[in-house]
Motif scaffolding. Structure first.
Motif, PDB file in Angstrom:
ATOM      1  N   ILE A  57       1.910  86.646  35.140  1.00 60.89           N
ATOM      2  CA  ILE A  57       2.115  88.051  34.901  1.00 60.89           C
ATOM      3  C   ILE A  57       2.173  88.761  33.038  1.00 60.89           C
ATOM      4  CG2 ILE A  57       4.563  89.508  33.763  1.00 60.89           C
ATOM      5  CD1 ILE A  57       5.747  88.242  35.865  1.00 60.89           C
ATOM      6  N   GLU A  58       1.809  88.125  32.523  1.00 60.46           N
ATOM      7  CA  GLU A  58       1.406  88.692  30.310  1.00 60.46           C
ATOM      8  C   GLU A  58      -0.405  88.291  31.052  1.00 60.46           C
ATOM      9  OE1 GLU A  58       0.689  86.414  26.299  1.00 60.46           O
ATOM     10  OE2 GLU A  58       1.148  85.160  28.286  1.00 60.46           O
ATOM     11  N   SER A  61       7.591  86.185  40.779  1.00 55.12           N
ATOM     12  CA  SER A  61       8.901  85.728  40.309  1.00 55.12           C
ATOM     13  C   SER A  61       9.743  86.359  40.292  1.00 55.12           C
ATOM     14  CB  SER A  61       8.724  86.685  38.597  1.00 55.12           C
ATOM     15  OG  SER A  61       8.764  86.420  37.636  1.00 55.12           O
ATOM     16  N   SER A 117      -5.118  94.535  37.076  1.00 58.39           N
ATOM     17  CA  SER A 117      -3.630  95.509  35.759  1.00 58.39           C
ATOM     18  C   SER A 117      -4.675  96.616  35.419  1.00 58.39           C
ATOM     19  CB  SER A 117      -3.091  94.898  34.672  1.00 58.39           C
ATOM     20  OG  SER A 117      -1.778  93.196  35.391  1.00 58.39           O
ATOM     21  N   HIS A 145      -0.756  81.632  39.932  1.00 58.89           N
ATOM     22  CA  HIS A 145      -0.222  82.193  41.022  1.00 58.89           C
ATOM     23  C   HIS A 145       0.505  81.339  42.538  1.00 58.89           C
ATOM     24  CE1 HIS A 145       1.774  85.281  44.463  1.00 58.89           C
ATOM     25  NE2 HIS A 145       1.098  84.617  45.296  1.00 58.89           N
ATOM     26  N   ASP A 198       5.014  83.023  34.941  1.00 56.34           N
ATOM     27  CA  ASP A 198       5.144  84.286  33.804  1.00 56.34           C
ATOM     28  C   ASP A 198       3.845  84.354  32.472  1.00 56.34           C
ATOM     29  OD1 ASP A 198       7.983  84.436  33.759  1.00 56.34           O
ATOM     30  OD2 ASP A 198       8.324  82.879  32.265  1.00 56.34           O
ATOM     31  N   GLU A 225      13.580  91.791  37.102  1.00 54.84           N
ATOM     32  CA  GLU A 225      11.999  91.522  37.466  1.00 54.84           C
ATOM     33  C   GLU A 225      11.347  92.596  38.703  1.00 54.84           C
ATOM     34  OE1 GLU A 225       9.342  90.818  36.464  1.00 54.84           O
ATOM     35  OE2 GLU A 225       9.101  88.114  36.361  1.00 54.84           O
ATOM     36  N   PRO A 278       0.252  91.778  33.867  1.00 57.87           N
ATOM     37  CA  PRO A 278       1.156  92.689  33.691  1.00 57.87           C
ATOM     38  C   PRO A 278       1.343  93.854  34.890  1.00 57.87           C
ATOM     39  CG  PRO A 278      -0.342  93.451  31.941  1.00 57.87           C
ATOM     40  CD  PRO A 278      -0.748  92.520  33.160  1.00 57.87           C
ATOM     41  N   TYR A 279       0.093  94.344  35.884  1.00 58.38           N
ATOM     42  CA  TYR A 279       0.537  95.742  36.433  1.00 58.38           C
ATOM     43  C   TYR A 279      -0.160  94.781  38.199  1.00 58.38           C
ATOM     44  CZ  TYR A 279       1.582  98.847  33.158  1.00 58.38           C
ATOM     45  OH  TYR A 279       1.679  99.202  32.163  1.00 58.38           O
ATOM     46  N   SER A 280      -0.033  93.738  38.361  1.00 53.34           N
ATOM     47  CA  SER A 280       0.370  92.815  39.240  1.00 53.34           C
ATOM     48  C   SER A 280       1.880  92.416  40.083  1.00 53.34           C
ATOM     49  CB  SER A 280      -0.348  91.622  39.559  1.00 53.34           C
ATOM     50  OG  SER A 280      -0.211  90.606  40.590  1.00 53.34           O
ATOM     51  N   ASN A 291       3.410  89.574  41.792  1.00 54.11           N
ATOM     52  CA  ASN A 291       3.576  88.113  40.679  1.00 54.11           C
ATOM     53  C   ASN A 291       4.596  88.274  40.921  1.00 54.11           C
ATOM     54  OD1 ASN A 291       1.112  86.848  40.563  1.00 54.11           O
ATOM     55  ND2 ASN A 291       0.267  87.614  39.433  1.00 54.11           N
ATOM     56  N   ARG A 292       5.076  90.061  40.503  1.00 49.58           N
ATOM     57  CA  ARG A 292       6.396  90.277  40.508  1.00 49.58           C
ATOM     58  C   ARG A 292       7.261  89.308  41.364  1.00 49.58           C
ATOM     59  NH1 ARG A 292       7.288  91.495  34.599  1.00 49.58           N
ATOM     60  NH2 ARG A 292       6.027  92.800  34.074  1.00 49.58           N
TER      61      ARG A 292
END
Length: 506
Positions: free
Chosen positions: A335-336, A348, A95, A312, A332, A364, A339-341, A344-345
């Motif tokens: 992602i916390e 999700s 990130s 993950h 979640d 998302e 956040p810029y991965s 993972n998004r």
């Protein structure tokens, strides 16, 4: 009646003045102390805000530009040590990478990453000596609260990294337990050449292309040759072998090598989370032994609950076995931390789709599109994610852009303007039939209603132990195959029957 004497003696007057003087002096010291405390607290305010931190890429000040891998490796190791401190929230390396050459201010970067503190620095290596310079910044107020320059011999690099982690914890008033202290001070090798080879291996592995993963394998092997007791190098090599399976049609050999190497790593160091992560992934995606996989992931989580890779893959396993609430909790958390991965998004959004939560999936995907921008190599993923979210119009717009800009789909560029008319007339099946005479893969075969062909792809995936097979069996978009006896036979052979029944209430 007794009348009191109205005149005081000289002794009494002296006592009275003495009491007043003592009172005045005491009041003076109280006021002075209060002023001093106020000034101190103004200059050194108590850290009541969340102890969250991001470590920005360090500058490589070495004469050789190729030493960037060393600076990146030092950052990754400092990050790893910081994640061992339970009171700290540490953002992942992936990130912060986008801020490598950023001109943005500390408050802007801190806000984007969702952290209160930033660590920046530089690394310089010359003739067996290393200098690491760090600055800890209060991101909100753009104020330096710690600045250190540390010089050591190369062989003391691990001591430098653990010293930096402890300096940061102390400045942020984060308590370190005895167990955490032991992990922070852990030295994986005393061989500086082995460490150097390992960092080079990780540098190439992080690029994720097949060519770079193959290159990483060479350096992990060199690290092991330099130090045969270097557990982390064995885990790195296991990671490389597993990563190669994503590009292979016959991945079984890679699975087995990865497992053997991970077991070697754990024999050398039973508390190495990286070894358990590899075992968890292979036993899930390659061997389909879900209970064993879970045990390995839980061991990894117990050793390092902030490892993004563990979070993950563990969330993916939990989704496969129908534990959606726990799966959501861990993705979640991933992602916390990162956040810029994008990866993972994507996972999700996939989970929301499986849970039939279209609105959440769409949110998302919108974040994902903002992250990826116009990167042509990700537009295909966005297309699928928009389908997950039920936003077919946006999915088709993404397909059109993909055809127009992606070198991988240049043969379909002529079809770009036909996408919407064909879809309106014949649906997704008509689109794929326009593009292909025969389905090129399982996903296309199902969506082209070539179900017998889809089953042939599925049989092949089972035979070759494809790491994607669980998703091919459990994904809701393949429900039209669920009444096929061949399909259910593969579900049973992959030990997914109880989880399939839980997911689809059968």
């Amino acid at each position: 009646m007794i009348i009191p004497n109205s005149t005081a003696s000289s002794g009494e007057l002296f006592k009275s003045k003495k009491v007043r003087l003592i009172s005045f002096v005491a009041l003076f010291f109280v006021l002075a102390g209060s002023i001093f405390l106020s000034i101190y607290l103004f200059q050194n305010p108590p850290l009541r805000k969340q102890k969250s931190i991001a470590v920005l890429p360090f500058k490589n000040l070495s004469e050789n530009e190729e030493n960037r891998y060393f600076a990146d490796g030092v950052v990754e190791d400092i990050l790893d040590r910081l994640t061992k401190i339970g009171e700290l929230k540490v953002v992942s390396r992936t990130s912060v990478e986008q801020f490598r050459e950023s001109k943005e201010s500390a408050p802007e970067i801190g806000k984007k990453l969702g952290v209160n503190y930033l660590l920046e620095g530089s690394v310089q290596r010359h003739e067996g000596k290393v200098r690491i310079t760090i600055q800890l910044i209060d991101a909100k107020n753009d104020r330096h609260i710690l600045s250190e320059k540390i010089d050591r011999d190369m062989q003391d690099i691990f001591l430098m990294e653990s010293e930096i982690a402890k300096l940061i914890a102390d400045k942020l008033q984060a308590a370190i337990s005895p167990e955490e202290k032991q992990m922070i001070e852990k030295v994986h090798t005393h061989n500086s050449a082995a460490y150097d080879y390992y960092l080079m291996g990780r540098y190439y592995w992080n690029n994720r292309s097949l060519e770079s993963i193959n290159k990483s394998q060479e350096f992990f092997e060199k690290a092991i040759k330099a130090d045969s007791t270097y557990a982390l190098a064995y885990a790195g090599l296991a990671d490389a072998y597993y990563s190669q399976t994503r590009f292979s049609e016959t991945p079984v050999e890679g699975y087995n090598k990865a497992v053997n190497l991970a077991n070697k790593a754990l024999k050398l160091d039973a508390n190495l989370p990286e070894g358990y992560i590899i075992l968890g992934v292979v036993y899930s995606n390659g061997y389909w032994q879900w209970v064993e996989s879970r045990k390995y992931f839980e061991k990894a989580m117990n050793l390092d609950s902030n490892n993004v890779v563990t979070l993950h893959y563990y969330s993916d396993l939990l989704s496969n076995i129908g534990e959606f609430e726990a799966s959501r909790k861990y993705i979640d958390r991933a992602i916390e931390i990162a956040p810029y991965s994008a990866i993972n998004r994507i996972l999700s959004a996939y989970f929301y789709y499986q849970e039939q939560k279209a609105e959440e999936a769409l949110q998302e995907v919108l974040i994902l599109e903002e992250l990826l921008g116009d990167q042509a190599d990700h537009q295909g993923e966005l297309f699928v994610c928009y389908l997950y979210a039920g936003d077919t119009v946006s999915a088709l717009q993404m397909m059109k852009k993909y055809f127009e800009t992606s070198p991988d789909y240049s043969e379909f560029k002529a079809y770009a303007n036909q996408i919407l008319p064909v879809y309106n007339a014949y649906g997704l099946s008509g689109l794929y039939k326009m593009m292909y005479k025969n389905p090129p893969g399982y996903w296309y075969a199902v969506n082209m209603d070539s179900l017998n062909t889809a089953m042939n792809f599925l049989d092949e995936a089972y035979k070759n132990r494809s790491p994607r097979l669980a998703h091919m069996l459990l994904d809701r978009q393949y429900e039209k195959l669920h009444d096929n006896p061949r399909f259910m036979e593969i579900v049973e052979k992959t030990h997914l029957t109880p989880y399939y029944s839980l997911r689809y209430k059968k």
